[in-house]
Design a protein around this motif. Sequence first.
Motif, short mmCIF file in Angstrom:
data_model
loop_
_atom_site.label_atom_id
_atom_site.label_comp_id
_atom_site.label_asym_id
_atom_site.label_seq_id
_atom_site.Cartn_x
_atom_site.Cartn_y
_atom_site.Cartn_z
N TYR A 31 0.82 -1.22 0.00
CA TYR A 31 0.00 0.00 0.00
C TYR A 31 0.85 1.27 0.00
O TYR A 31 0.32 2.38 -0.07
CB TYR A 31 -0.90 0.04 1.24
CG TYR A 31 -1.93 -1.06 1.33
CD1 TYR A 31 -2.61 -1.52 0.20
CD2 TYR A 31 -2.26 -1.63 2.56
CE1 TYR A 31 -3.57 -2.52 0.29
CE2 TYR A 31 -3.23 -2.63 2.66
CZ TYR A 31 -3.87 -3.07 1.52
OH TYR A 31 -4.83 -4.05 1.61
N ASN A 32 2.14 1.14 0.11
CA ASN A 32 3.02 2.30 0.31
C ASN A 32 2.95 3.28 -0.86
O ASN A 32 2.82 2.90 -2.01
CB ASN A 32 4.47 1.82 0.46
CG ASN A 32 5.44 2.96 0.54
OD1 ASN A 32 5.37 3.79 1.44
ND2 ASN A 32 6.35 3.04 -0.43
N GLY A 33 3.05 4.58 -0.52
CA GLY A 33 3.15 5.62 -1.54
C GLY A 33 2.11 6.71 -1.42
O GLY A 33 2.24 7.76 -2.05
N TYR A 34 1.07 6.50 -0.59
CA TYR A 34 0.01 7.51 -0.46
C TYR A 34 0.54 8.83 0.07
O TYR A 34 0.02 9.90 -0.25
CB TYR A 34 -1.12 6.99 0.44
CG TYR A 34 -0.64 6.31 1.70
CD1 TYR A 34 -0.37 7.02 2.85
CD2 TYR A 34 -0.46 4.92 1.72
CE1 TYR A 34 0.09 6.39 3.99
CE2 TYR A 34 -0.01 4.28 2.86
CZ TYR A 34 0.27 5.01 3.99
OH TYR A 34 0.73 4.39 5.13
N GLY A 35 1.60 8.79 0.88
CA GLY A 35 2.15 10.01 1.43
C GLY A 35 2.91 10.86 0.43
O GLY A 35 3.22 12.03 0.70
N SER A 36 3.19 10.30 -0.76
CA SER A 36 3.96 11.06 -1.75
C SER A 36 3.20 12.25 -2.31
O SER A 36 3.78 13.09 -3.00
CB SER A 36 4.40 10.14 -2.90
OG SER A 36 3.28 9.57 -3.56
N ALA A 37 1.91 12.36 -1.99
CA ALA A 37 1.15 13.54 -2.41
C ALA A 37 1.78 14.83 -1.89
O ALA A 37 1.64 15.89 -2.52
CB ALA A 37 -0.30 13.43 -1.92
N VAL A 38 2.47 14.75 -0.76
CA VAL A 38 3.05 15.96 -0.16
C VAL A 38 4.08 16.62 -1.08
O VAL A 38 4.27 17.83 -1.03
CB VAL A 38 3.69 15.63 1.22
CG1 VAL A 38 4.92 14.76 1.06
CG2 VAL A 38 4.04 16.91 1.96
N TYR A 39 4.72 15.85 -1.96
CA TYR A 39 5.73 16.41 -2.84
C TYR A 39 5.15 17.40 -3.83
O TYR A 39 5.87 18.19 -4.44
CB TYR A 39 6.47 15.29 -3.59
CG TYR A 39 7.40 14.52 -2.69
CD1 TYR A 39 8.70 14.95 -2.46
CD2 TYR A 39 6.97 13.37 -2.04
CE1 TYR A 39 9.54 14.27 -1.62
CE2 TYR A 39 7.80 12.67 -1.19
CZ TYR A 39 9.09 13.13 -0.98
OH TYR A 39 9.91 12.44 -0.13
N PHE A 40 3.84 17.36 -4.02
CA PHE A 40 3.18 18.28 -4.94
C PHE A 40 2.44 19.37 -4.19
O PHE A 40 1.58 20.05 -4.75
CB PHE A 40 2.24 17.49 -5.85
CG PHE A 40 2.93 16.39 -6.59
CD1 PHE A 40 3.69 16.67 -7.72
CD2 PHE A 40 2.88 15.09 -6.14
CE1 PHE A 40 4.37 15.66 -8.39
CE2 PHE A 40 3.55 14.07 -6.79
CZ PHE A 40 4.30 14.36 -7.92
N GLY A 41 2.81 19.58 -2.92
CA GLY A 41 2.17 20.58 -2.09
C GLY A 41 2.36 21.99 -2.59
O GLY A 41 1.51 22.86 -2.39
N GLU A 42 3.48 22.27 -3.26
CA GLU A 42 3.73 23.61 -3.76
C GLU A 42 3.12 23.84 -5.14
O GLU A 42 3.23 24.92 -5.70
CB GLU A 42 5.24 23.87 -3.81
CG GLU A 42 5.87 23.87 -2.42
CD GLU A 42 7.38 24.05 -2.46
OE1 GLU A 42 7.86 24.71 -3.40
OE2 GLU A 42 8.07 23.53 -1.56
#
Length: 487
Positions: free
Chosen positions: A225-236
């Motif tokens: 399931y890993n990878g859902y946290g990668s959304a943060v990289y598009f925060g800017e």
Amino acid sequence: MAMNASEKSIDATNTGQPKQLRRGLKVLGTVLITLSAITPASSVFIIAPGVLEQAGTGALWSFLAAGVVGIFMAFVYAELASAYPLSGGEYAIVGRTLGRLPGFLILGLFLITQLLILAVIALGVGTYLGVLLPGLNGQVTAAVVVIASAVLAVFDVKFNAVVTGIFLAVEMAALVVLSLLGFLNVERPIGEVLLEPTVLSGQSDLAPTSVGLIAAAVAVAIFAYNGYGSAVYFGEETADANRGIARAILWALGITVIAELLPVTAMVLGTPDLAATFGAENMMNHFVIERGGSTLNTVISLAVALAIINAVIAITLLSARLLFSTGRDRVWSRSINRGMASIHPRFGTPWVATLVTGVVGAAICFVDETLLLVLTGTGLVVVYGSLCVAVLAGRRNGSTAHAAYKMPLFPLPPLIGLGALVYVVYQNALDPKIGRPSLIVTGVVLLIALAYYVFVLRRRGTWELRGPEEDNSTTVDTPATTEPEKP
């Protein structure tokens, strides 16, 4: 006259170079890229068989338990990303909540892990394209895919969200077909599978699955399931990021759990012979051939190859933003920092960091795959653990008080997350082939990062945690984290 957002993003030196990433994504676009990085189809076809081999039909319990852990970790990610929606991701968050040294250790670990994972994922392309093109050189194919993905990733992030969204639709369609093959041909009731789980014993016999085997398989299921946290990289680059990124993380996890759990359940319920399927070299392909024939297996294999290519594009996008952030935070020499922090004047993307990601990732494709697994195996465990500590510290020291999202049931989610991660470390320590060496490598990487911080960055006194100027209200650091340290 007040400057507008686009004028404000141009360097005051009139070089014409933007200083900030362009906010062109809506939450949906961020979710699409994030799901593409997770690549549920690849998890079902590549990672899930390992869980099934270990726990048999008890793998359903393993995936359910991993989903619960994932929910709690998603709460942790969402709260921290709501406070600091920055392209630096985990290291930028840890640096602002726990201090610059812990932040840099996470940077050192995640920087290496991220680039290696890019190659590991890309190497899977040759395996599935080989169904159509036998004898395909897997390493060369992987390197070409990485380079092509980097070129594509230079273009506008909205364009990439559309591309990954189209590829993701094909990937999801393949999982729907896989699910239908099982649910329309049920061989055993769900109650029997859940209450009397079995696992392959010997060559062709089934035996009851122990609770211990199911629990051990949870460690692998968590990474499926890993990878859902990668959304943060598009925060800017996401509109209303303080709220939007938290929603993107939670949506990405929820969709991932459903997209992976349903086809795995369908296969377990619908395969004609469990022992034969569990003993097959490729479980999922064996099941598809039995229920749908070799032609359908070829089509689905191509869809999986496309899903892997899609994942390479998405991981290139987020890895490039990580490198971009290191340049902005002055991790390297002056000239390298300037290059890494460069933003394309037309596309508003970190184009130099993207191309560097492609070149390095392509080179890593020629490293032995087993070695890559050793190098990447446990790095994410440390990163996850640091985030659990960071969210606890953020509530205590007030560094995340401005977050628009607050997790429910605090402090239960981070505490359960830490407990699960300790268990994963324990399971890795028992594995002499990959797990234990990976723990040692992780320790070595952390020591190297510590040495660089002490003997280079601290002496230089120039490393700063920075964020986009337009979001100063949410990314300004405390004096303890922004003032240059003295030797």
